[in-house]
Scaffold this active site. Sequence first.
Site, PDB file in Angstrom:
ATOM      1  N   LYS A  19       0.886  -1.176   0.000  1.00 57.07           N
ATOM      2  CA  LYS A  19       0.000   0.000   0.000  1.00 57.07           C
ATOM      3  C   LYS A  19       0.919   1.219   0.000  1.00 57.07           C
ATOM      4  O   LYS A  19       1.435   1.625   1.027  1.00 57.07           O
ATOM      5  CB  LYS A  19      -0.872  -0.018   1.263  1.00 57.07           C
TER       6      LYS A  19
ATOM      7  N   GLU B  28       9.347   1.447  11.000  1.00 54.44           N
ATOM      8  CA  GLU B  28      10.400   2.418  10.649  1.00 54.44           C
ATOM      9  C   GLU B  28       9.737   3.789  10.727  1.00 54.44           C
ATOM     10  O   GLU B  28       9.005   4.176   9.812  1.00 54.44           O
ATOM     11  CB  GLU B  28      10.904   2.162   9.220  1.00 54.44           C
TER      12      GLU B  28
ATOM     13  N   CYS C 177      13.351  10.653   6.843  1.00 55.70           N
ATOM     14  CA  CYS C 177      13.260  10.188   8.237  1.00 55.70           C
ATOM     15  C   CYS C 177      14.588  10.392   8.952  1.00 55.70           C
ATOM     16  O   CYS C 177      14.627  10.717  10.124  1.00 55.70           O
ATOM     17  CB  CYS C 177      12.848   8.736   8.269  1.00 55.70           C
TER      18      CYS C 177
ATOM     19  N   GLU D 157      10.077  16.338  15.081  1.00 52.44           N
ATOM     20  CA  GLU D 157      10.381  16.131  13.666  1.00 52.44           C
ATOM     21  C   GLU D 157       9.570  17.119  12.822  1.00 52.44           C
ATOM     22  O   GLU D 157       8.343  17.096  12.846  1.00 52.44           O
ATOM     23  CB  GLU D 157      10.023  14.698  13.268  1.00 52.44           C
TER      24      GLU D 157
HETATM   25  P1  NAD Z   1       2.023   8.376   7.397  1.00 57.76           P
HETATM   26  O1  NAD Z   1       2.190   7.634   8.666  1.00 57.76           O
HETATM   27  O2  NAD Z   1       1.015   9.440   7.323  1.00 57.76           O
HETATM   28  O3  NAD Z   1       1.680   7.378   6.195  1.00 57.76           O
HETATM   29  C1  NAD Z   1       2.475   6.249   5.915  1.00 57.76           C
HETATM   30  C2  NAD Z   1       1.624   5.215   5.203  1.00 57.76           C
HETATM   31  O4  NAD Z   1       0.619   4.759   6.114  1.00 57.76           O
HETATM   32  C3  NAD Z   1       0.882   5.752   3.970  1.00 57.76           C
HETATM   33  O5  NAD Z   1       0.843   4.744   2.980  1.00 57.76           O
HETATM   34  C4  NAD Z   1      -0.513   6.005   4.516  1.00 57.76           C
HETATM   35  O6  NAD Z   1      -1.509   5.941   3.529  1.00 57.76           O
HETATM   36  C5  NAD Z   1      -0.662   4.853   5.500  1.00 57.76           C
HETATM   37  N1  NAD Z   1      -1.658   5.072   6.546  1.00 57.76           N
HETATM   38  C6  NAD Z   1      -2.131   6.249   7.035  1.00 57.76           C
HETATM   39  N2  NAD Z   1      -3.076   6.031   7.972  1.00 57.76           N
HETATM   40  C7  NAD Z   1      -3.189   4.678   8.082  1.00 57.76           C
HETATM   41  C8  NAD Z   1      -3.974   3.821   8.902  1.00 57.76           C
HETATM   42  N3  NAD Z   1      -4.850   4.303   9.783  1.00 57.76           N
HETATM   43  N4  NAD Z   1      -3.805   2.493   8.785  1.00 57.76           N
HETATM   44  C9  NAD Z   1      -2.920   1.981   7.900  1.00 57.76           C
HETATM   45  N5  NAD Z   1      -2.160   2.734   7.088  1.00 57.76           N
HETATM   46  C10 NAD Z   1      -2.283   4.065   7.181  1.00 57.76           C
HETATM   47  O7  NAD Z   1       3.483   8.890   7.043  1.00 57.76           O
HETATM   48  P2  NAD Z   1       3.899   9.852   5.870  1.00 57.76           P
HETATM   49  O8  NAD Z   1       3.423  11.205   6.209  1.00 57.76           O
HETATM   50  O9  NAD Z   1       3.516   9.237   4.557  1.00 57.76           O
HETATM   51  O10 NAD Z   1       5.491   9.783   5.977  1.00 57.76           O
HETATM   52  C11 NAD Z   1       6.208  10.620   6.816  1.00 57.76           C
HETATM   53  C12 NAD Z   1       6.691   9.893   8.053  1.00 57.76           C
HETATM   54  O11 NAD Z   1       7.363   8.691   7.687  1.00 57.76           O
HETATM   55  C13 NAD Z   1       7.692  10.700   8.830  1.00 57.76           C
HETATM   56  O12 NAD Z   1       7.409  10.653  10.196  1.00 57.76           O
HETATM   57  C14 NAD Z   1       9.015   9.987   8.532  1.00 57.76           C
HETATM   58  O13 NAD Z   1      10.002  10.164   9.505  1.00 57.76           O
HETATM   59  C15 NAD Z   1       8.585   8.584   8.413  1.00 57.76           C
HETATM   60  N6  NAD Z   1       9.556   7.805   7.651  1.00 57.76           N
HETATM   61  C16 NAD Z   1      10.351   6.908   8.310  1.00 57.76           C
HETATM   62  C17 NAD Z   1      11.311   6.180   7.606  1.00 57.76           C
HETATM   63  C18 NAD Z   1      12.212   5.185   8.279  1.00 57.76           C
HETATM   64  O14 NAD Z   1      12.757   4.334   7.590  1.00 57.76           O
HETATM   65  N7  NAD Z   1      12.406   5.230   9.585  1.00 57.76           N
HETATM   66  C19 NAD Z   1      11.453   6.382   6.222  1.00 57.76           C
HETATM   67  C20 NAD Z   1      10.633   7.297   5.602  1.00 57.76           C
HETATM   68  C21 NAD Z   1       9.674   8.001   6.338  1.00 57.76           C
END
Ligand code: NAD
Length: 481
Positions: A175, A250, A284, A383
């Site tokens: 997804k 992550e 991240c 962050e």
């Molecule tokens: P997000 O948590 O909003 O979304 C991530 C994914 O989860 C998307 O595909 C989204 O559609 C899905 N999602 C959202 N709500 C959901 C739910 N209720 N149930 C299941 N899935 C759901 O994150 P984002 O805004 O897309 O990304 C930014 C964040 O990701 C930042 O905090 C960043 O630090 C983190 N990040 C971490 C890493 C790592 O490897 N540690 C890498 C990249 C990004």
Amino acid sequence: MTLPAPKLLIGGTFQDAQGGDRIPVLDPSTGEPFAELARGRSIDVEMAVASAHKAREGAWGRMSAMERGRILSKLAGKILERAQDLAILEARDVGKPLAQARADAIACARYFEFYGGAADKLHGDTIPYQAGYQVMTWWEPHGVTAHIVPWNYPMQIIGRSVGAALAMGNACVVKPGEDASLTALVLGKLALEAGLPEGVLNIVTGYGEEAGAALARHPGIHHISFTGSVAVGQRIQEAAARNIVPVTLELGGKSPQLVFADADLDAALPFLVRAAVQNAGQTCSAGSRILIERSVFDEVASAIAERFSKLSVGPALDDPDVGPIVSAEQKARVEGFVSRGETSGAALLARGKILDDAPKGGFYVAPALFGPVDSKTELAREEVFGPVLSLVPFTGEDEAVAIANGTDYGLVAGVWTRDGSRALRMAKRVRAGQVFVNNYGAGGGVELPFGGVGKSGHGREKGFVGLYGFGTLKTVAVKYE
Ligand code: NAD
């Protein structure tokens, strides 16, 4: 490149979402719509999980590790052949400067190459046991794995988690983030062309609360790899707990770079700036706070400020230093941090420049450098996920460690010093999943285990160890006497 159709990849076929709805895709560089996605919901997730199960029971489940590896290696080659097209698509979709998007495509290929090569190198042990027994361990796939991916590095994150999961022999349901799903669909097509059997890799685009939540709670999922925010990560872990399945989280970070007075500043400066503004700070592992020894604070701050004020911000395809933020919503969030930072009393040392000809509707934020920042304030602890860098002074190793470890996160840290013993002391004392000494994030790190502690998450991806999370160990004890 032609845009991928607004379809889901299920059972080897690109098909409309059952509900027939679509999601508009905006170009962050202009703010204008330029593509559409299928809006998958729980019924589509149901079909994708069923197709993954069917694939596991078919040829994929019986395939040798060597053959699996060959398909992944072939996929790597196809990604490299299409790297420029993939980069252009990612640049438009995410707003990522073209050169950075191209580096992501190449890293994605490298993940499939690495895990393709690793597939048949994974083996268990034989264990000395009681007389008359032969005991061995086998690595087996979990079965069907879910991969919930954010928008900031779609190709890299799909490469690192799907590459490892497939190498282990799982079938996957992905997804992607609703703000960045286009390259995922192209990768799905390339995987089929590389010979991946139908149903082994399924892609359901859609909103997180719909497709993502349905996937996370599905009882047919045996492992969840989630990369994203802390708030959603908590929900994913709850969903995993209900089905008692393992989960890799992550999550975010507020990664510190520690600059001691004896550091080679010329070597450090390019890393210090790039680690904060790469992908417009939407990384991240962004080095989003720099801890500077007080005796050199002014010197280091003014050198960083000079570089910051020269950063150009513009449309992704023009390959500026910094592209737009992914969406209007994220832009507003980043601007909130900047304006609260200004009113908190932290000095705004420099801002980058939005190019005059950047489209007015684009989601641009000029990079902002603050310092000195109080280590207890929001700017130093939270962050931002934007091109905002905080400079925090410290005196001595103990205070450096206390500030570095003073957030809820623990993803990556950088240490800049010419004193080798100090570098090791810092590497031991800093709370982080990765520590870089006199470099930061060098080489992309496909081969290097990666993951966090604290609210940065748990589990490790990347590197050979990334394979283990996608498998389970079976112990077989044979009595032969
Ligand atoms: P997000 O948590 O909003 O979304 C991530 C994914 O989860 C998307 O595909 C989204 O559609 C899905 N999602 C959202 N709500 C959901 C739910 N209720 N149930 C299941 N899935 C759901 O994150 P984002 O805004 O897309 O990304 C930014 C964040 O990701 C930042 O905090 C960043 O630090 C983190 N990040 C971490 C890493 C790592 O490897 N540690 C890498 C990249 C990004």
